[in-house]
Scaffold this motif. Structure first.
Motif, PDB file in Angstrom:
ATOM      1  N   GLY A  63      38.268  15.183  63.673  1.00  0.00           N
ATOM      2  CA  GLY A  63      37.152  14.508  63.011  1.00  0.00           C
ATOM      3  C   GLY A  63      35.816  14.994  63.521  1.00  0.00           C
ATOM      4  N   VAL A  67      32.950  17.306  61.313  1.00  0.00           N
ATOM      5  CA  VAL A  67      31.554  16.898  61.130  1.00  0.00           C
ATOM      6  C   VAL A  67      30.607  17.964  61.659  1.00  0.00           C
ATOM      7  CG1 VAL A  67      29.798  15.252  61.910  1.00  0.00           C
ATOM      8  CG2 VAL A  67      32.004  14.423  61.092  1.00  0.00           C
ATOM      9  N   PRO A  78      27.898  14.188  56.898  1.00  0.00           N
ATOM     10  CA  PRO A  78      29.048  13.729  57.685  1.00  0.00           C
ATOM     11  C   PRO A  78      30.030  12.855  56.922  1.00  0.00           C
ATOM     12  CG  PRO A  78      27.012  12.677  58.429  1.00  0.00           C
ATOM     13  CD  PRO A  78      26.620  13.789  57.522  1.00  0.00           C
ATOM     14  N   TRP A  79      29.561  12.082  55.917  1.00  0.00           N
ATOM     15  CA  TRP A  79      30.507  11.233  55.196  1.00  0.00           C
ATOM     16  C   TRP A  79      31.496  12.073  54.382  1.00  0.00           C
ATOM     17  CZ3 TRP A  79      25.249  10.455  55.361  1.00  0.00           C
ATOM     18  CH2 TRP A  79      24.482  11.046  54.355  1.00  0.00           C
ATOM     19  N   THR A  81      32.469  15.220  55.293  1.00  0.00           N
ATOM     20  CA  THR A  81      33.354  15.889  56.246  1.00  0.00           C
ATOM     21  C   THR A  81      34.321  14.902  56.905  1.00  0.00           C
ATOM     22  OG1 THR A  81      31.507  15.773  57.828  1.00  0.00           O
ATOM     23  CG2 THR A  81      31.899  17.878  56.749  1.00  0.00           C
ATOM     24  N   MET A  82      33.918  13.645  57.066  1.00  0.00           N
ATOM     25  CA  MET A  82      34.845  12.635  57.586  1.00  0.00           C
ATOM     26  C   MET A  82      35.985  12.393  56.612  1.00  0.00           C
ATOM     27  SD  MET A  82      32.428   9.736  59.346  1.00  0.00           S
ATOM     28  CE  MET A  82      31.053  10.204  60.392  1.00  0.00           C
ATOM     29  N   SER A 215      40.862  10.051  62.843  1.00  0.00           N
ATOM     30  CA  SER A 215      39.945  11.180  62.608  1.00  0.00           C
ATOM     31  C   SER A 215      38.582  10.707  62.106  1.00  0.00           C
ATOM     32  CB  SER A 215      40.558  12.164  61.610  1.00  0.00           C
ATOM     33  OG  SER A 215      40.627  11.606  60.309  1.00  0.00           O
ATOM     34  N   ILE A 216      38.557   9.615  61.354  1.00  0.00           N
ATOM     35  CA  ILE A 216      37.268   9.074  60.895  1.00  0.00           C
ATOM     36  C   ILE A 216      36.438   8.623  62.095  1.00  0.00           C
ATOM     37  CG2 ILE A 216      36.166   7.216  59.596  1.00  0.00           C
ATOM     38  CD1 ILE A 216      38.570   7.345  57.658  1.00  0.00           C
ATOM     39  N   GLY A 219      35.009  11.582  63.774  1.00  0.00           N
ATOM     40  CA  GLY A 219      33.798  12.083  63.137  1.00  0.00           C
ATOM     41  C   GLY A 219      32.556  11.345  63.621  1.00  0.00           C
TER      42      GLY A 219
END
Length: 317
Positions: A63, A67, A78-79, A81-82, A215-216, A219
């Motif tokens: 995560g 990001v 980033p939202w 890629t998360m 993973s979130i 990030g």
């Protein structure tokens, strides 16, 4: 389930007001919330399903790298890629589980360490993508609605939202058919199979969901750190801390991992500032006391004693 959702709503309201009340203690609070979310995500696999993983730092690292690389090399917010990290982590969790779920007990746990180490070595050697041992620096981020994502207040609210979503997910699952399947497989795979439950499919679903949620949080951790270095983000110590947080709080419980995060991270910070060099000794003694005298974890032991009191009252009546 309703009382747990109400409790979550109350805690969420308190969390929203926290930065205004304690503006100077946000860094510790962010750590507590991230570990609460990671440990609760881990508990879907390690507590509710009984598959103890010591490689969950892999998903934290995924995560964070998604990001950092997405923003620094491709200019992605980033939202996005998360979300991509969550999908990739779920796919990795599927294949990871498919390869290792034939192992049981400590052998499965050892295999998770091996896979996590492979990912760390990939991050070190693929310099063209990850920056190698030097790492990746997250210099800029978009400012949605004028919000500076590098500010501790914004990061606190991101961590709060992450922890709340993970806990809400576990609350719903605990009363859903999938939750009962997880517990059935944990208690006895052969009996679960006889009842028509596919143990491998159930474990794979738990692993995929656990990996995606972790993973979130990874990030968000990448945004908090702003510098991603493989020796730190993929460290075995982080995986052990995540597992310990859930175990000490109470595996297979809704609030156990969150309580564990509050106790371990909060106590660790207090000991570091109060007892200086002796803080790790006292921290270790705290863990030892919990393991020896609260084998089901803090929340698990409290729940057991509450049930015993209920049965005692019924017997007396």
């Amino acid at each position: 389930m309703i009382k747990h959702l109400i409790g979550l709503g109350v805690l969420l309201a308190v969390g929203i007001a926290y930065p205004a009340i304690f503006p100077n203690n946000l860094t510790i609070a962010i750590s507590v919330l991230l570990f609460a979310g990671w440990a609760t995500s881990w508990d879907l696999l390690g507590g509710w399903n009984g598959q103890v993983s010591l490689g969950h730092a892999s998903f934290v690292g995924l995560g964070a790298y998604f990001v950092a690389i997405g923003q620094s090399q491709f200019g992605l917010a980033p939202w996005w890629t998360m979300a991509m990290a969550a999908v990739f982590a779920a796919i990795l969790g599927y294949f990871w589980g498919w390869l290792t779920f034939s192992l049981r007990g400590p052998y499965f746990s050892l295999s998770t360490i091996a896979v996590a180490e492979i990912l760390r070595l990939i991050a070190i050697n693929e310099e063209w993508l990850t920056g190698g041992a030097t790492g990746v620096f997250l210099a800029t981020l978009p400012e949605p609605f004028g919000i500076d994502l590098f500010s501790r207040t914004a990061q606190f609210y991101m961590a709060l939202a992450f922890a709340a979503v993970v806990v809400a997910t576990v609350i719903v699952i605990s009363r859903a058919q999938f939750g009962y399947q997880l517990r059935a497989v944990r208690e006895d795979e052969d009996s679960a199979m006889a009842a028509g439950i596919d143990p491998t499919a159930t474990k794979l679903k738990a692993f995929m969901l656990s990996a995606a949620l972790t993973s979130i949080g990874g990030g968000i951790y990448g945004v908090v750190l702003a510098f991603i270095e493989p020796h730190v983000i993929f460290a075995l110590l982080l995986s052990v801390q995540i597992a310990l947080t859930a175990i000490i709080g109470g595996r297979g419980t809704i609030w156990g991992p969150s309580v564990g995060a509050l106790v371990l991270i909060g106590a660790g910070e207090m000991f570091r500032t109060t007892f200086a060099e002796a803080n790790m000794l006292i921290y270790g003694i705290l863990i030892l006391i919990v393991v020896l005298f609260l084998p089901r974890g803090i929340v698990g032991e409290l729940a057991r004693r509450h049930i015993r009191r209920l049965y005692a009252k019924r017997a007396q009546s």
